[in-house]
Design a protein around this motif. Structure first.
Motif, PDB file in Angstrom:
ATOM      1  N   ARG A  46       0.837  -1.200   0.000  1.00 20.11           N
ATOM      2  CA  ARG A  46       0.000   0.000   0.000  1.00 20.11           C
ATOM      3  C   ARG A  46       0.876   1.255   0.000  1.00 20.11           C
ATOM      4  O   ARG A  46       0.577   2.242  -0.666  1.00 20.11           O
ATOM      5  CB  ARG A  46      -0.923  -0.002   1.209  1.00 20.11           C
ATOM      6  N   ALA A  47       1.968   1.200   0.749  1.00 24.51           N
ATOM      7  CA  ALA A  47       2.876   2.351   0.819  1.00 24.51           C
ATOM      8  C   ALA A  47       3.760   2.443  -0.424  1.00 24.51           C
ATOM      9  O   ALA A  47       3.992   3.540  -0.949  1.00 24.51           O
ATOM     10  CB  ALA A  47       3.749   2.260   2.074  1.00 24.51           C
ATOM     11  N   VAL A  48       4.238   1.283  -0.900  1.00 28.19           N
ATOM     12  CA  VAL A  48       5.136   1.252  -2.062  1.00 28.19           C
ATOM     13  C   VAL A  48       4.640   0.167  -3.021  1.00 28.19           C
ATOM     14  O   VAL A  48       5.037  -0.991  -2.899  1.00 28.19           O
ATOM     15  CB  VAL A  48       6.596   0.962  -1.653  1.00 28.19           C
ATOM     16  N   PRO A  49       3.794   0.500  -3.992  1.00 26.44           N
ATOM     17  CA  PRO A  49       3.212  -0.518  -4.875  1.00 26.44           C
ATOM     18  C   PRO A  49       4.159  -0.941  -5.999  1.00 26.44           C
ATOM     19  O   PRO A  49       3.868  -0.784  -7.186  1.00 26.44           O
ATOM     20  CB  PRO A  49       1.966   0.189  -5.424  1.00 26.44           C
ATOM     21  N   GLN A  50       5.302  -1.494  -5.618  1.00 28.14           N
ATOM     22  CA  GLN A  50       6.284  -1.963  -6.605  1.00 28.14           C
ATOM     23  C   GLN A  50       6.864  -3.274  -6.080  1.00 28.14           C
ATOM     24  O   GLN A  50       7.507  -3.296  -5.006  1.00 28.14           O
ATOM     25  CB  GLN A  50       7.379  -0.907  -6.790  1.00 28.14           C
ATOM     26  N   PRO A  51       6.664  -4.405  -6.762  1.00 24.58           N
ATOM     27  CA  PRO A  51       7.016  -5.725  -6.223  1.00 24.58           C
ATOM     28  C   PRO A  51       8.474  -5.865  -5.784  1.00 24.58           C
ATOM     29  O   PRO A  51       8.751  -6.401  -4.708  1.00 24.58           O
ATOM     30  CB  PRO A  51       6.690  -6.674  -7.378  1.00 24.58           C
ATOM     31  N   THR A  52       9.409  -5.401  -6.605  1.00 23.81           N
ATOM     32  CA  THR A  52      10.827  -5.535  -6.255  1.00 23.81           C
ATOM     33  C   THR A  52      11.142  -4.771  -4.979  1.00 23.81           C
ATOM     34  O   THR A  52      11.827  -5.284  -4.085  1.00 23.81           O
ATOM     35  CB  THR A  52      11.712  -5.018  -7.406  1.00 23.81           C
ATOM     36  N   VAL A 218      11.468   9.201  -1.014  1.00 25.81           N
ATOM     37  CA  VAL A 218      12.160   8.879   0.231  1.00 25.81           C
ATOM     38  C   VAL A 218      11.163   8.704   1.372  1.00 25.81           C
ATOM     39  O   VAL A 218      11.240   7.743   2.146  1.00 25.81           O
ATOM     40  CB  VAL A 218      13.186   9.977   0.578  1.00 25.81           C
ATOM     41  N   ALA A 219      10.197   9.606   1.474  1.00 28.03           N
ATOM     42  CA  ALA A 219       9.188   9.507   2.529  1.00 28.03           C
ATOM     43  C   ALA A 219       8.340   8.259   2.347  1.00 28.03           C
ATOM     44  O   ALA A 219       7.998   7.573   3.311  1.00 28.03           O
ATOM     45  CB  ALA A 219       8.307  10.755   2.533  1.00 28.03           C
ATOM     46  N   THR A 220       8.009   7.954   1.084  1.00 23.11           N
ATOM     47  CA  THR A 220       7.203   6.768   0.805  1.00 23.11           C
ATOM     48  C   THR A 220       7.954   5.506   1.203  1.00 23.11           C
ATOM     49  O   THR A 220       7.384   4.585   1.808  1.00 23.11           O
ATOM     50  CB  THR A 220       6.848   6.713  -0.696  1.00 23.11           C
ATOM     51  N   MET A 221       9.240   5.442   0.860  1.00 26.52           N
ATOM     52  CA  MET A 221      10.060   4.292   1.243  1.00 26.52           C
ATOM     53  C   MET A 221      10.156   4.199   2.759  1.00 26.52           C
ATOM     54  O   MET A 221      10.136   3.101   3.335  1.00 26.52           O
ATOM     55  CB  MET A 221      11.458   4.425   0.635  1.00 26.52           C
ATOM     56  N   ALA A 227       6.279   0.236   8.050  1.00 25.65           N
ATOM     57  CA  ALA A 227       5.281  -0.837   8.071  1.00 25.65           C
ATOM     58  C   ALA A 227       5.951  -2.198   8.239  1.00 25.65           C
ATOM     59  O   ALA A 227       5.483  -3.052   8.998  1.00 25.65           O
ATOM     60  CB  ALA A 227       4.452  -0.802   6.795  1.00 25.65           C
ATOM     61  N   VAL A 228       7.076  -2.409   7.538  1.00 31.55           N
ATOM     62  CA  VAL A 228       7.811  -3.673   7.653  1.00 31.55           C
ATOM     63  C   VAL A 228       8.296  -3.880   9.084  1.00 31.55           C
ATOM     64  O   VAL A 228       8.120  -4.954   9.681  1.00 31.55           O
ATOM     65  CB  VAL A 228       9.003  -3.689   6.672  1.00 31.55           C
ATOM     66  N   LEU A 229       8.909  -2.857   9.649  1.00 31.88           N
ATOM     67  CA  LEU A 229       9.443  -2.986  11.010  1.00 31.88           C
ATOM     68  C   LEU A 229       8.327  -3.125  12.033  1.00 31.88           C
ATOM     69  O   LEU A 229       8.530  -3.721  13.095  1.00 31.88           O
ATOM     70  CB  LEU A 229      10.331  -1.775  11.335  1.00 31.88           C
ATOM     71  N   GLY A 230       7.154  -2.578  11.727  1.00 33.66           N
ATOM     72  CA  GLY A 230       6.006  -2.800  12.603  1.00 33.66           C
ATOM     73  C   GLY A 230       5.613  -4.263  12.643  1.00 33.66           C
ATOM     74  O   GLY A 230       5.239  -4.801  13.683  1.00 33.66           O
ATOM     75  N   VAL A 231       5.699  -4.936  11.470  1.00 31.95           N
ATOM     76  CA  VAL A 231       5.400  -6.366  11.420  1.00 31.95           C
ATOM     77  C   VAL A 231       6.487  -7.170  12.128  1.00 31.95           C
ATOM     78  O   VAL A 231       6.221  -8.200  12.740  1.00 31.95           O
ATOM     79  CB  VAL A 231       5.243  -6.825   9.955  1.00 31.95           C
ATOM     80  N   TYR A 232       7.746  -6.694  12.071  1.00 34.87           N
ATOM     81  CA  TYR A 232       8.858  -7.358  12.738  1.00 34.87           C
ATOM     82  C   TYR A 232       8.890  -7.084  14.242  1.00 34.87           C
ATOM     83  O   TYR A 232       9.654  -7.726  14.973  1.00 34.87           O
ATOM     84  CB  TYR A 232      10.194  -6.900  12.152  1.00 34.87           C
ATOM     85  N   ASP A 233       8.117  -6.124  14.693  1.00 38.48           N
ATOM     86  CA  ASP A 233       8.205  -5.693  16.095  1.00 38.48           C
ATOM     87  C   ASP A 233       8.045  -6.874  17.057  1.00 38.48           C
ATOM     88  O   ASP A 233       7.147  -7.699  16.895  1.00 38.48           O
ATOM     89  CB  ASP A 233       7.124  -4.660  16.394  1.00 38.48           C
ATOM     90  N   GLY A 234       8.937  -6.940  18.029  1.00 39.47           N
ATOM     91  CA  GLY A 234       8.870  -7.991  19.035  1.00 39.47           C
ATOM     92  C   GLY A 234      10.153  -8.785  19.183  1.00 39.47           C
ATOM     93  O   GLY A 234      10.278  -9.591  20.110  1.00 39.47           O
ATOM     94  N   TRP A 235      11.139  -8.539  18.315  1.00 39.49           N
ATOM     95  CA  TRP A 235      12.380  -9.307  18.382  1.00 39.49           C
ATOM     96  C   TRP A 235      13.151  -9.072  19.686  1.00 39.49           C
ATOM     97  O   TRP A 235      14.007  -9.876  20.062  1.00 39.49           O
ATOM     98  CB  TRP A 235      13.274  -8.968  17.174  1.00 39.49           C
ATOM     99  N   ALA A 284      -2.551  -4.635  -1.686  1.00 30.61           N
ATOM    100  CA  ALA A 284      -2.557  -3.382  -0.926  1.00 30.61           C
ATOM    101  C   ALA A 284      -3.899  -3.111  -0.264  1.00 30.61           C
ATOM    102  O   ALA A 284      -3.968  -2.419   0.759  1.00 30.61           O
ATOM    103  CB  ALA A 284      -2.186  -2.217  -1.844  1.00 30.61           C
ATOM    104  N   THR A 285      -4.980  -3.645  -0.826  1.00 30.99           N
ATOM    105  CA  THR A 285      -6.311  -3.379  -0.273  1.00 30.99           C
ATOM    106  C   THR A 285      -6.899  -4.596   0.441  1.00 30.99           C
ATOM    107  O   THR A 285      -8.062  -4.563   0.845  1.00 30.99           O
ATOM    108  CB  THR A 285      -7.278  -2.955  -1.402  1.00 30.99           C
ATOM    109  N   SER A 286      -6.111  -5.642   0.598  1.00 35.95           N
ATOM    110  CA  SER A 286      -6.621  -6.881   1.192  1.00 35.95           C
ATOM    111  C   SER A 286      -6.688  -6.771   2.716  1.00 35.95           C
ATOM    112  O   SER A 286      -5.666  -6.527   3.360  1.00 35.95           O
ATOM    113  CB  SER A 286      -5.719  -8.057   0.809  1.00 35.95           C
ATOM    114  N   PRO A 287      -7.861  -6.963   3.321  1.00 37.29           N
ATOM    115  CA  PRO A 287      -7.953  -6.894   4.784  1.00 37.29           C
ATOM    116  C   PRO A 287      -7.377  -8.136   5.459  1.00 37.29           C
ATOM    117  O   PRO A 287      -6.999  -8.088   6.623  1.00 37.29           O
ATOM    118  CB  PRO A 287      -9.464  -6.771   5.029  1.00 37.29           C
ATOM    119  N   ARG A 288      -7.336  -9.274   4.737  1.00 33.92           N
ATOM    120  CA  ARG A 288      -6.793 -10.526   5.267  1.00 33.92           C
ATOM    121  C   ARG A 288      -5.879 -11.121   4.207  1.00 33.92           C
ATOM    122  O   ARG A 288      -6.213 -12.075   3.523  1.00 33.92           O
ATOM    123  CB  ARG A 288      -7.923 -11.496   5.620  1.00 33.92           C
ATOM    124  N   ILE A 289      -4.695 -10.543   4.094  1.00 32.55           N
ATOM    125  CA  ILE A 289      -3.811 -10.832   2.980  1.00 32.55           C
ATOM    126  C   ILE A 289      -3.397 -12.301   2.942  1.00 32.55           C
ATOM    127  O   ILE A 289      -3.328 -12.909   1.878  1.00 32.55           O
ATOM    128  CB  ILE A 289      -2.578  -9.887   3.021  1.00 32.55           C
TER     129      ILE A 289
END
Length: 465
Positions: A46-52, A218-221, A227-235, A284-289
Motif C-alpha cells: 500500500r505504501a510502495v506498490p512496486q514488487p521488487t 524517500v518519505a514513501t520508502m 510498516a515492515v518494522l512494525g510487522v517485525y516488532d517484538g524481536w 494493498a487493499t486486502s484486509p486478510r492478505i
C-alpha cells in the motif's frame, strides 16, 4: 539528590531461571510472528506498490531487526534481569530514562499490543463462530456525547488475555510450554503456506521492473519500511524475561538471534508467495492478505485453513507478548519507582504475580474501551525513539562501564549498533515529518511520565521514613 536504590538484590528476588535457548527463540519468533504477517503485511504494498521494492524492504527490515537483536544481546548478557530495556537505559543514562521507557511500555506500547492482539483473536474467532462479531453488543452506555458499547469480539479478547495471564501467573515454565507449542504450530503453518505457495503455478506474474513512485519517494520508502518494522516488532521482547533465563550469557543471544533470523527468512518467502497469488493492487487493499492469498493460490479450503492458522498465530503472539511484558513492572517497583506491590514474587510459583495481574487487567480495560489501537499508533514514535536510545546505550556503556563483564559482545561493533541506532533515528525523523500529530502525541505520552517519576520518588522516600 539521592536516587532510590533497589529493594533487594537479584538473587533474593526469587525468580526461577527456567528458560533455555529454545524458550528464548520461541518467545522471539512467537512475538514477531503474529497476525501482522497475515493482515498488516498489506500495509507495505500500500505504501510502495512496486514488487521488487516490496521484497527489498522486507530484506532491509529483516537485516535491521537482526542488527537490533545483536545489539540488544550484548546489553541482555550484561544485565540479565527482568525488565530488559528498562535496565539498559537506566544504566546508560540514569533512572529517569529507564522509568520513561517502562512507563510508556506499561501504559501504551506493551499493554496496547496485548489489547490489539486480543481483539484480533476475537475477530478471527468470529470467522468460525459468528457469535463473536463487532455487531453483537454486550451493552450500550451513553454519558453525554460519549457511548461505551462493548461487543463479543472484545469479550473474546478479554477472555484470551485472562486465560494466558493465568497460565503465566502459575509459573514461567507453564507459560513457556504453552508458548513453545503455539509457536511451533504457527511456524509450521507458515512453512506449509510457503512450500505450497511456491510449488503451485503462480496466479499472477509480478512486474519486477514497474516504475517507482516519483513523488516523495524517500518519505514513501520510509513509510514502507516503517510498516515492515512494525510487522517485525517484538524481536527484543525476550530480554524482558532475562531474569528467568538459564545461562543468559549463552541462551539469550542464541535464542534472540536465531529466532529473528528464522522469522526474517519466513517473512521474505511468505511475501514472495503473496506476490505470486494476487496483483499488488489487490494485496494493498486486502484486509486478510494471508487468507486471500491462500484462497487465490490453493482454493477456499486452504483459505479456511489459513484463517485457522491466523487464529492460532494471534493467540501465540498474545502469549509471547504477555510472558515478557508482564515482567516490566517488577524491576521498576523494586527500584522504588513504581507501586511497591508490584515488587512481590509469588512464594510458590516464583513469578511476578502482581505485575502479571496488573498488565492483564489494564490490557483488558484497553480492550473493552476500544482506544487501544489509537493509543498504540501514538506509541510507534516512542518505540523507535527508545530503540535509538538503546542502540546509543551500547556505546555509552562501553565508555562508562568498560570493566562490566560482557559475556557476549555485539558482532560487527561499532558498525552494527551504529546502523541500528541511526536507522531507528531515521524512522523517528521520518515519522515526525509524515505523521506529526501522532508523533507529537507520542512524545506527550512519554513526557507525561516525567511528573509521575518525581511523584513516585517522593512517595518512595516518604515510605522509607
Amino acid at each position: 539528590m539521592s536516587e532510590p536504590g533497589p529493594i533487594a538484590p537479584e538473587k533474593e528476588r526469587g525468580l526461577a531461571r527456567e528458560l533455555g535457548a529454545w524458550d528464548v527463540a520461541a518467545i522471539t519468533a512467537g512475538t514477531i510472528l503474529g497476525s501482522a504477517l497475515f493482515i498488516a503485511a498489506a500495509f507495505v504494498p500500500r505504501a510502495v506498490p512496486q514488487p521488487t521494492v516490496v521484497l527489498v524492504l522486507w530484506v532491509v527490515g529483516g537485516l535491521l531487526s537482526i542488527a537490533g537483536a545483536l545489539t540488544y544481546a550484548e546489553l541482555g548478557t550484561m544485565f540479565p534481569e527482568a525488565g530488559g530495556q528498562y535496565h539498559y537505559l537506566k544504566q546508560a543514562f540514569g533512572p529517569l530514562w529507564g522509568f520513561l521507557f517502562g512507563w510508556t511500555a506499561l501504559l501504551v506500547s506493551q499493554s496496547g499490543s496485548v489489547a490489539f492482539l486480543g481483539v484480533a483473536f476475537g475477530e478471527y474467532l468470529g470467522a468460525f463462530a459468528p457469535f463473536f462479531s463487532t455487531k453483537h453488543l454486550l451493552a450500550s452506555v451513553s454519558i453525554g456525547g460519549w457511548t461505551w458499547a462493548p461487543n463479543t469480539v472484545q469479550a473474546a479478547g478479554v477472555a484470551a488475555i485472562a486465560a494466558l495471564t493465568a497460565v503465566n501467573y502459575f509459573g514461567v515454565r507453564q507459560g513457556a510450554r504453552v508458548q513453545n507449542l503455539l509457536t511451533l504450530i504457527k511456524v509450521l503453518s507458515v512453512v506449509g503456506l510457503i512450500v505450497a505457495g511456491l510449488t503451485v503455478r503462480a496466479k499472477v506474474s509480478p512486474d519486477w521492473t514497474a516504475p517507482l513512485p516519483t513523488v516523495n519517494l524517500v518519505a514513501t520508502m520510509g513509510l514502507g519500511l516503517l510498516a515492515v518494522l512494525g510487522v517485525y516488532d517484538g524481536w527484543y521482547q525476550a530480554t524482558m524475561s532475562g531474569g528467568e533465563v538459564r545461562r543468559p550469557e549463552r541462551n539469550l543471544p542464541l535464542g534472540m538471534i536465531g529466532g529473528t533470523v528464522l522469522i526474517a527468512v519466513l517473512y521474505l518467502l511468505a511475501n514472495l508467495v503473496y506476490l505470486r497469488a494476487l496483483p499488488i493492487a489487490d494485496l494493498a487493499t486486502s484486509p486478510r492478505i494471508g487468507e486471500n492469498a491462500a484462497t487465490a493460490l490453493l482454493g477456499p479450503g486452504a483459505g479456511r485453513l489459513m484463517a485457522a492458522a491466523v487464529l492460532i498465530s494471534t493467540l501465540g503472539c498474545l502469549s509471547s507478548t504477555i510472558l515478557p511484558a508482564s515482567r516490566l513492572g517488577l524491576p521498576m517497583a523494586q527500584d522504588g519507582l513504581f507501586f511497591r506491590q508490584l515488587a512481590r514474587i509469588h512464594p510458590k510459583y516464583r513469578t511476578p504475580g502482581a505485575s502479571i495481574v496488573v498488565l492483564g487487567v489494564w490490557s483488558s480495560l484497553l480492550t473493552l474501551s476500544g482506544t487501544y489501537e489509537q493509543l498504540f499508533n501514538y506509541s510507534i514514535f516512542s518505540i523507535f525513539l527508545f530503540h535509538t536510545a538503546t542502540g546509543i546505550a551500547v556505546f555509552a556503556l562501553r565508555r562508562s562501564q568498560p570493566n562490566t563483564p560482557r559475556p557476549y559482545r555485539v558482532w560487527g561493533y561499532p558498525w552494527v549498533p551504529a546502523i541500528f541506532a541511526l536507522s531507528s533515528l531515521g524512522l523517528v525523523v521520518n515519522t515526525l515529518a509524515e505523521r506529526p500529530m501522532e508523533s507529537v502525541l507520542g512524545v506527550g505520552l512519554v513526557a507525561l511520565g516525567v511528573p509521575v517519576y518525581f511523584w513516585m520518588r517522593r512517595l518512595h522516600r516518604a515510605e522509607q521514613r
